[in-house]
Design a protein around this motif. Structure first.
Motif, short mmCIF file in Angstrom:
data_model
loop_
_atom_site.label_atom_id
_atom_site.label_comp_id
_atom_site.label_asym_id
_atom_site.label_seq_id
_atom_site.Cartn_x
_atom_site.Cartn_y
_atom_site.Cartn_z
N ALA A 1 1.67 23.98 -1.11
CA ALA A 1 0.82 25.18 -1.15
C ALA A 1 -0.58 24.84 -1.66
O ALA A 1 -1.58 25.30 -1.10
CB ALA A 1 1.47 26.26 -2.02
N GLY A 2 -0.65 24.00 -2.68
CA GLY A 2 -1.96 23.60 -3.22
C GLY A 2 -2.78 22.79 -2.23
O GLY A 2 -3.98 23.01 -2.07
N GLY B 1 13.89 24.99 8.03
CA GLY B 1 12.50 25.46 8.09
C GLY B 1 12.29 26.88 7.61
O GLY B 1 11.43 27.12 6.76
N PRO B 2 13.02 27.87 8.13
CA PRO B 2 12.81 29.25 7.66
C PRO B 2 13.07 29.42 6.16
O PRO B 2 12.35 30.16 5.48
CB PRO B 2 13.78 30.07 8.50
CG PRO B 2 13.92 29.27 9.76
CD PRO B 2 13.89 27.83 9.30
N THR B 3 14.06 28.71 5.63
CA THR B 3 14.30 28.77 4.18
C THR B 3 13.13 28.16 3.44
O THR B 3 12.69 28.69 2.41
CB THR B 3 15.62 28.06 3.82
OG1 THR B 3 16.70 28.71 4.52
CG2 THR B 3 15.88 28.10 2.33
N CYS B 4 12.59 27.06 3.95
CA CYS B 4 11.43 26.43 3.32
C CYS B 4 10.22 27.37 3.33
O CYS B 4 9.49 27.46 2.34
CB CYS B 4 11.08 25.11 4.01
SG CYS B 4 12.30 23.82 3.74
N LEU C 1 8.31 28.66 0.14
CA LEU C 1 6.86 28.48 0.06
C LEU C 1 6.16 29.81 -0.21
O LEU C 1 5.22 29.88 -1.01
CB LEU C 1 6.34 27.86 1.36
CG LEU C 1 4.85 27.55 1.43
CD1 LEU C 1 4.44 26.57 0.36
CD2 LEU C 1 4.51 27.00 2.82
N THR C 2 6.65 30.86 0.40
CA THR C 2 6.07 32.19 0.18
C THR C 2 6.24 32.62 -1.28
O THR C 2 5.32 33.17 -1.88
CB THR C 2 6.72 33.22 1.13
OG1 THR C 2 6.48 32.79 2.48
CG2 THR C 2 6.13 34.60 0.95
N VAL C 3 7.40 32.34 -1.85
CA VAL C 3 7.63 32.67 -3.26
C VAL C 3 6.67 31.88 -4.14
O VAL C 3 6.02 32.44 -5.03
CB VAL C 3 9.09 32.39 -3.67
CG1 VAL C 3 9.27 32.51 -5.19
CG2 VAL C 3 10.05 33.33 -2.96
#
Length: 191
Positions: A77-78, A113-116, A120-122
């Motif tokens: 994310a960073g 992927g969808p779990t990642c 990532l959203t969290v």
């Protein structure tokens, strides 16, 4: 049971080892004029597997793997935020588009992927003042839901591997494919 002191027993150290290996693989592939993703890095895969096996042997696979994934997701994310010029609106837009792209590309029965993307959203949307234990719970829900009984190590490895590949590529881009900059950055961040 006391935790061992190997690098593989510390999620943060493991995360930065994986990031260094992946980003340097990207850089070498880029320097050689390679197109597309670099070839699979079996050494990096072995390092990840050894760490997960260590944690499983200590009876700490789930919490340690979640901590590893938290580090990898936060770094990714960073890196993406920096690539997008520190613009939160651009990052949010990128994350929505990336999530759609990942969801469309995942066609097998147990896609990581969808779990990642959910993890990532969290990581990317921590509300101001959120307590660390509340954030940990928000991360644990999708992570634990993804782990299948009897396949916890393999499933945790799939999520960690996905983040290591995504983040390693972003780090290589940020460091302009300079292997020495990658090594220096990951060494400084691992300590």
């Amino acid at each position: 049971m006391p935790e061992t002191t190997t690098a593989q027993s510390r999620p943060r150290s493991t995360a930065f080892t994986l990031l260094k290996m992946t980003a340097q693989g990207e850089a070498a592939h880029h320097a050689a004029g390679g197109e597309g993703p670099p070839p699979a890095d079996m050494e990096m895969y072995g390092v990840l597997t050894a760490a997960l096996e260590t944690w499983r042997g200590l009876g700490r696979l789930r919490p340690q793997a979640l901590d590893l994934i938290k580090w990898l997701a936060a770094e990714f994310a960073g890196y993406r935020t920096q690539i997008l010029g520190q613009d939160q609106d651009r990052f949010d837009s990128w994350l929505r588009a990336f999530g759609d792209e990942v969801s469309l590309a995942q066609r097998h029965l147990h896609p990581a992927g969808p779990t990642c993307v959910e993890l990532l959203t969290v990581v990317a949307s921590t509300p101001p003042g959120e307590r660390p234990e509340d954030r940990a719970a928000r991360l644990a829900v999708p992570f634990l839901a993804y782990l299948r009984h009897g396949s916890e190590l393999e499933d945790a490895r799939e999520i960690a591997l996905t983040f290591a590949l995504w983040a390693g590529q972003a780090l290589a881009t940020l460091m302009q494919y300079d292997t020495e900059r990658i090594a220096g950055y990951t060494q400084a961040r691992a300590s």
